[in-house]
Write a protein that holds these residues in place. Structure first.
Motif, PDB file in Angstrom:
ATOM      1  N   MET A  13       0.598  -1.191  -0.018  1.00 11.84           N
ATOM      2  CA  MET A  13      -0.059   0.042  -0.085  1.00 11.84           C
ATOM      3  C   MET A  13       0.809   1.290  -0.019  1.00 11.84           C
ATOM      4  O   MET A  13       0.377   2.092  -0.734  1.00 11.84           O
ATOM      5  N   THR A  14       2.114   1.370   0.678  1.00 15.24           N
ATOM      6  CA  THR A  14       2.686   2.472   0.806  1.00 15.24           C
ATOM      7  C   THR A  14       3.365   2.811  -0.332  1.00 15.24           C
ATOM      8  O   THR A  14       3.704   3.712  -0.817  1.00 15.24           O
ATOM      9  N   ASP A  15       4.053   1.728  -1.030  1.00 12.47           N
ATOM     10  CA  ASP A  15       4.569   1.645  -2.539  1.00 12.47           C
ATOM     11  C   ASP A  15       3.777   2.253  -3.528  1.00 12.47           C
ATOM     12  O   ASP A  15       3.975   3.043  -4.283  1.00 12.47           O
ATOM     13  N   THR A  16       2.526   1.688  -3.518  1.00 13.34           N
ATOM     14  CA  THR A  16       1.443   2.116  -4.384  1.00 13.34           C
ATOM     15  C   THR A  16       0.836   3.263  -4.412  1.00 13.34           C
ATOM     16  O   THR A  16       0.655   4.108  -5.178  1.00 13.34           O
ATOM     17  N   TYR A  17       0.368   3.738  -3.253  1.00  8.81           N
ATOM     18  CA  TYR A  17      -0.413   5.020  -2.659  1.00  8.81           C
ATOM     19  C   TYR A  17       0.386   5.887  -2.286  1.00  8.81           C
ATOM     20  O   TYR A  17       0.312   7.132  -2.519  1.00  8.81           O
ATOM     21  N   CYS A  18       1.356   5.704  -1.268  1.00 12.07           N
ATOM     22  CA  CYS A  18       2.026   6.923  -0.745  1.00 12.07           C
ATOM     23  C   CYS A  18       3.334   7.420  -1.112  1.00 12.07           C
ATOM     24  O   CYS A  18       3.431   8.745  -1.026  1.00 12.07           O
ATOM     25  N   GLU A  19       4.090   6.710  -1.917  1.00 10.24           N
ATOM     26  CA  GLU A  19       5.178   7.069  -2.823  1.00 10.24           C
ATOM     27  C   GLU A  19       4.640   8.109  -4.034  1.00 10.24           C
ATOM     28  O   GLU A  19       3.690   7.636  -4.760  1.00 10.24           O
ATOM     29  N   GLY A  20       5.095   9.160  -3.655  1.00 14.08           N
ATOM     30  CA  GLY A  20       4.657  10.140  -4.891  1.00 14.08           C
ATOM     31  C   GLY A  20       3.294  10.705  -4.688  1.00 14.08           C
ATOM     32  O   GLY A  20       2.751  11.429  -5.749  1.00 14.08           O
ATOM     33  N   CYS A  21       2.914  10.489  -3.214  1.00 12.25           N
ATOM     34  CA  CYS A  21       1.605  11.225  -3.119  1.00 12.25           C
ATOM     35  C   CYS A  21       1.696  12.605  -3.466  1.00 12.25           C
ATOM     36  O   CYS A  21       2.257  13.316  -2.681  1.00 12.25           O
ATOM     37  N   LEU A  22       0.766  13.238  -4.486  1.00 11.36           N
ATOM     38  CA  LEU A  22       0.719  14.666  -4.576  1.00 11.36           C
ATOM     39  C   LEU A  22       0.106  15.283  -3.387  1.00 11.36           C
ATOM     40  O   LEU A  22       0.458  16.610  -3.195  1.00 11.36           O
TER      41      LEU A  22
END
Length: 64
Positions: A13-22
């Motif tokens: 989840m952190t790799d998919t949604y949090c990395e690069g979160c605008l």
């Protein structure tokens, strides 16, 4: 749920949604890193889900 499985799901989840979160990037620029973190742990649906998974792991570790 098994601890290793929960950790894998949290990582995914952190790799998919949090990395690069605008949203986080914007809040960090406009306000501060602390303010962005506060948003993540109090209002972000992914952050709240990660917290619940962490609570499950804590409860399981207290039992066994």
């Amino acid at each position: 749920m098994e601890r290793k499985q929960l950790i894998r799901e949290i990582d995914e989840m952190t790799d998919t949604y949090c990395e690069g979160c605008l949203v986080k990037q914007s809040l960090t620029k406009e306000r501060s890193k602390t303010n962005a973190h506060r948003f993540c742990i109090t209002q972000c649906s992914i952050g709240l889900r990660i917290q619940r998974m962490g609570e499950v792991m804590m409860q399981d570790s207290k039992k066994g």
